[in-house]
Design an enzyme around this catalytic site. Structure first.
Site, PDB file in Angstrom:
ATOM      1  N   ARG A 136       0.830  -1.208   0.000  1.00 14.94           N
ATOM      2  CA  ARG A 136       0.000   0.000   0.000  1.00 14.94           C
ATOM      3  C   ARG A 136       0.864   1.258   0.000  1.00 14.94           C
ATOM      4  O   ARG A 136       0.504   2.275   0.585  1.00 14.94           O
ATOM      5  CB  ARG A 136      -0.938   0.002   1.193  1.00 14.94           C
ATOM      6  CG  ARG A 136      -0.257  -0.130   2.540  1.00 14.94           C
ATOM      7  CD  ARG A 136      -1.229   0.256   3.602  1.00 14.94           C
ATOM      8  NE  ARG A 136      -0.699   0.015   4.940  1.00 14.94           N
ATOM      9  CZ  ARG A 136      -1.313   0.390   6.036  1.00 14.94           C
ATOM     10  NH1 ARG A 136      -2.456   1.022   5.959  1.00 14.94           N
ATOM     11  NH2 ARG A 136      -0.793   0.143   7.210  1.00 14.94           N
ATOM     12  N   ARG A 138      15.232  -2.550   3.635  1.00 17.40           N
ATOM     13  CA  ARG A 138      14.949  -3.264   4.870  1.00 17.40           C
ATOM     14  C   ARG A 138      15.824  -4.504   4.995  1.00 17.40           C
ATOM     15  O   ARG A 138      16.352  -4.991   3.981  1.00 17.40           O
ATOM     16  CB  ARG A 138      13.480  -3.719   4.856  1.00 17.40           C
ATOM     17  CG  ARG A 138      12.503  -2.576   4.680  1.00 17.40           C
ATOM     18  CD  ARG A 138      11.219  -3.037   3.998  1.00 17.40           C
ATOM     19  NE  ARG A 138      10.415  -1.887   3.565  1.00 17.40           N
ATOM     20  CZ  ARG A 138       9.421  -1.352   4.270  1.00 17.40           C
ATOM     21  NH1 ARG A 138       9.081  -1.874   5.421  1.00 17.40           N
ATOM     22  NH2 ARG A 138       8.783  -0.302   3.822  1.00 17.40           N
ATOM     23  N   ASP A 161      10.992  -7.049   8.160  1.00 14.06           N
ATOM     24  CA  ASP A 161      10.610  -6.099   7.100  1.00 14.06           C
ATOM     25  C   ASP A 161      10.388  -4.704   7.668  1.00 14.06           C
ATOM     26  O   ASP A 161      10.264  -3.739   6.909  1.00 14.06           O
ATOM     27  CB  ASP A 161       9.340  -6.567   6.370  1.00 14.06           C
ATOM     28  CG  ASP A 161       8.224  -6.923   7.329  1.00 14.06           C
ATOM     29  OD1 ASP A 161       8.416  -7.840   8.140  1.00 14.06           O
ATOM     30  OD2 ASP A 161       7.166  -6.278   7.281  1.00 14.06           O
ATOM     31  N   ASN A 162      10.349  -4.597   8.995  1.00 17.52           N
ATOM     32  CA  ASN A 162      10.184  -3.277   9.610  1.00 17.52           C
ATOM     33  C   ASN A 162      11.482  -2.779  10.225  1.00 17.52           C
ATOM     34  O   ASN A 162      11.467  -1.926  11.115  1.00 17.52           O
ATOM     35  CB  ASN A 162       9.081  -3.323  10.672  1.00 17.52           C
ATOM     36  CG  ASN A 162       7.707  -3.537  10.054  1.00 17.52           C
ATOM     37  OD1 ASN A 162       7.509  -3.231   8.883  1.00 17.52           O
ATOM     38  ND2 ASN A 162       6.774  -4.054  10.828  1.00 17.52           N
ATOM     39  N   ASP A 202       7.892   2.280  10.395  1.00 24.58           N
ATOM     40  CA  ASP A 202       6.630   1.543  10.477  1.00 24.58           C
ATOM     41  C   ASP A 202       5.956   1.666  11.832  1.00 24.58           C
ATOM     42  O   ASP A 202       6.054   0.802  12.692  1.00 24.58           O
ATOM     43  CB  ASP A 202       6.807   0.076  10.073  1.00 24.58           C
ATOM     44  CG  ASP A 202       6.280  -0.117   8.661  1.00 24.58           C
ATOM     45  OD1 ASP A 202       5.424   0.684   8.257  1.00 24.58           O
ATOM     46  OD2 ASP A 202       6.723  -1.038   7.961  1.00 24.58           O
TER      47      ASP A 202
HETATM   48  P1  AMP Z   1       3.006  -3.710   8.227  1.00 24.88           P
HETATM   49  O1  AMP Z   1       2.393  -4.572   9.270  1.00 24.88           O
HETATM   50  O2  AMP Z   1       2.396  -2.340   8.123  1.00 24.88           O
HETATM   51  O3  AMP Z   1       4.482  -3.674   8.296  1.00 24.88           O
HETATM   52  O4  AMP Z   1       2.628  -4.390   6.820  1.00 24.88           O
HETATM   53  C1  AMP Z   1       2.982  -5.690   6.479  1.00 24.88           C
HETATM   54  C2  AMP Z   1       2.727  -5.914   5.012  1.00 24.88           C
HETATM   55  O5  AMP Z   1       1.331  -5.823   4.732  1.00 24.88           O
HETATM   56  C3  AMP Z   1       3.413  -4.926   4.088  1.00 24.88           C
HETATM   57  O6  AMP Z   1       3.836  -5.625   2.948  1.00 24.88           O
HETATM   58  C4  AMP Z   1       2.311  -3.949   3.766  1.00 24.88           C
HETATM   59  O7  AMP Z   1       2.520  -3.307   2.530  1.00 24.88           O
HETATM   60  C5  AMP Z   1       1.091  -4.866   3.719  1.00 24.88           C
HETATM   61  N1  AMP Z   1      -0.167  -4.151   4.005  1.00 24.88           N
HETATM   62  C6  AMP Z   1      -0.564  -3.600   5.170  1.00 24.88           C
HETATM   63  N2  AMP Z   1      -1.784  -3.044   5.046  1.00 24.88           N
HETATM   64  C7  AMP Z   1      -2.182  -3.247   3.766  1.00 24.88           C
HETATM   65  C8  AMP Z   1      -3.351  -2.904   2.995  1.00 24.88           C
HETATM   66  N3  AMP Z   1      -4.362  -2.235   3.539  1.00 24.88           N
HETATM   67  N4  AMP Z   1      -3.377  -3.282   1.709  1.00 24.88           N
HETATM   68  C9  AMP Z   1      -2.363  -3.949   1.146  1.00 24.88           C
HETATM   69  N5  AMP Z   1      -1.247  -4.296   1.790  1.00 24.88           N
HETATM   70  C10 AMP Z   1      -1.145  -3.944   3.086  1.00 24.88           C
HETATM   71 MG    MG Z   2       5.913  -2.815   7.407  1.00 25.68          MG
END
Ligand code: AMP
Ligand code: MG
Length: 492
Positions: free
Chosen positions: A95, A185, A257-258, A267
């Protein structure tokens, strides 16, 4: 659209998109219906060399919403993988879109990324969107981290999209413009090691060195630059984690990844600052086993660096056994570096300039007492700084008074005056942090009532966290006792 601004200040480059194609997908943000600006970080815009009036103009808003691309943008979604709560997954910007790299007037390079900009090939089941509350939360906390002196990605703007986003309830959509040293990352390296060729991995490592650690190139003409890369990332992460521990910051979702190799905090999902000193504190609603609890953060940082090191093994030494020996030695440096920064930071928090072997015990004794008496972490150091103690069970206890005498004795054993100590403590102990109840209150007014004044006042106070005055006094107050522990939710 006609460009109304002759010189908005863009000075762009797109170096990441010269990496092998497996590292990204070229695509533009998905346009939104009716964007409007919620908040713009004018000082940051100026620092980047961008004209704040331009960013607030119709054209600027369209750019910050992803509806319009400025000249020189080369938008991409980045590919990466990661260990999430210990389990390996293929990820990528699901996103987010990297618009460009901006070269500032001071010749520094920053990624300019939109978060919440629509679906990408990496979205998996997600809608690619973000909602207003969490984007404002990231804005508040990342800007507060920056003011606290903790390396972090920053927030340039939040725009509302005029569209609704479907979560457990229907919420207003928003897009955050995130500024980062880079978005490379640990998970990007894991992706390269698993999906890429040896050349892909080398290209990523060489790019990272050139972008973040250019000194390695000069120093290592004959040495092992990939081992140096590992050591540099260990150094930055050990220093960063120490800063988190010293301020009571809990990241909440330290997946690989964070974690970025530049050493910035990134993040802001379920993160929060600890109130009561409790090493086991967990805020994230999904962290059932406390993997990312406050006291685990240094261990997890080291674990993540282990995953980073594994990806570099073929570059460090083709002989696996020798490579592992070198990696093992590098990783064992983490504890030393972390402990060094932590102890240094704690000494500063207590106004101590010199080093005595008894300092560690003095610090541990204080932390143990804070734990025993459920004392507030930030406000305990604040009280010590001000030498002003409220009547609490902790400060009224004989144990605290005995500790206090020992501490005063330690201070009087140094050459520096008591006033020097106080100045050092004021620089090292924030008078305000983004307290959870204050952040919630600001978000509630913004999202529910469209009233951004509470948030702006909070941001103003948080922009000078080491100031000790009446307004900061007010913002250092604790929440009224609540019924249960504070919980945060990520990915919304
Ligand atoms: P995060 O927990 O924010 O680090 O996200 C983990 C993964 O989920 C990353 O690859 C984000 O891009 C993906 N992600 C989180 N929210 C969404 C969303 N609403 N739509 C698509 N991908 C998402
Ligand atoms: Mg992330």
């Amino acid at each position: 659209m006609e460009t109304s601004y002759k010189n908005p200040g863009w000075n762009t480059d797109n170096s990441y998109s010269h990496l092998p194609e497996i590292f990204f997908t070229r695509l533009a943000p998905v346009p939104v219906q009716n964007p409007s600006i919620v908040i713009l970080n004018e000082p940051l815009a100026e620092y980047l060399g961008l004209d704040p009036d331009y960013l607030k103009s119709e054209e600027g808003i369209q750019i910050l919403a992803g509806n319009l691309l400025a000249e020189g943008f080369n938008p991409i979604a980045q590919a990466y993988a990661g260990h999430q709560f210990g389990y390996f997954t293929m990820l990528g910007d699901g996103r987010a879109i990297l618009l460009c790299e901006q070269i500032t007037p001071l010749k520094k390079r920053y990624d300019i990324q939109l978060k919440g900009s629509g679906r990408t090939p990496y979205s998996r089941g997600g809608d690619g969107r973000a909602t207003l509350g969490p984007m404002l939360r990231e804005y508040i906390i990342s800007e507060s981290m920056n003011a606290l002196g903790i390396p972090t990605t920053r927030s340039l703007a939040v725009v509302s999209t005029g569209e609704l986003v479907f979560r457990e309830t229907i919420l207003p959509g928003a897009i955050l413009t995130r500024i980062a040293d880079s978005h490379i990352r640990v998970g990007t390296f894991q992706y390269a090691a698993i999906l890429g060729t040896a050349d892909d991995l080398r290209a990523l490592a060489d790019y990272s060195i050139k972008r973040h650690f250019p000194d390695i190139i000069e120093a290592e003409k004959t040495g092992n630059k990939y081992l140096s890369l590992l050591n540099e990332v260990i150094l930055r992460q050990a220093s960063l984690t120490a800063k988190w521990q010293l301020t009571g910051f809990i990241h909440g979702v330290m997946n690989t990844d964070n974690m970025v190799i530049s050493g910035e905090t990134i993040d802001y999902g379920p993160c929060a600052f600890m109130d009561t000193y409790e090493p086991k504190t967990v805020f994230s609603s999904i962290d059932t086993f406390g993997r990312y609890a406050y006291s685990n953060q240094p261990k997890i940082a080291k674990w993540n660096l282990g995953r980073f090191a594994e990806t570099l093994q073929p570059l460090i030494n083709k002989n696996e056994e020798l490579a592992f020996e070198q990696i093992h030695e590098a990783l064992s440096g983490f504890d030393k570096i972390y402990n060094h920064y932590w102890l240094l930071g704690m000494r500063e928090k207590l106004g101590i300039f010199s080093e005595e072997h008894t300092d560690k015990a003095l610090i541990d004794d204080l932390l143990n007492l804070m734990h025993k008496y459920n004392a507030d972490y930030t406000n305990t150091f604040r009280a010590l700084t001000l030498d002003r103690f409220e009547n609490t069970a902790f400060f009224d206890s004989g144990e605290f008074s005995a500790w206090h005498s020992k501490w005063k004795e330690r201070l009087s054993s140094q050459q520096e005056s008591e006033d020097d100590s106080r100045q050092l403590m004021k620089k090292s102990n924030p008078s305000v942090i983004p307290r959870n109840h204050r952040v919630e209150e600001a978000l509630e007014s913004a999202v529910r009532e469209n009233d951004f004044s509470v948030m702006k006042q909070l941001l103003e106070v948080l922009s000078s966290p080491y100031t000790y005055d009446a307004e900061h006094d007010e913002f250092s107050r604790l929440p009224k006792a609540t019924s249960g522990p504070y919980r945060t939710f990520c990915g919304t």
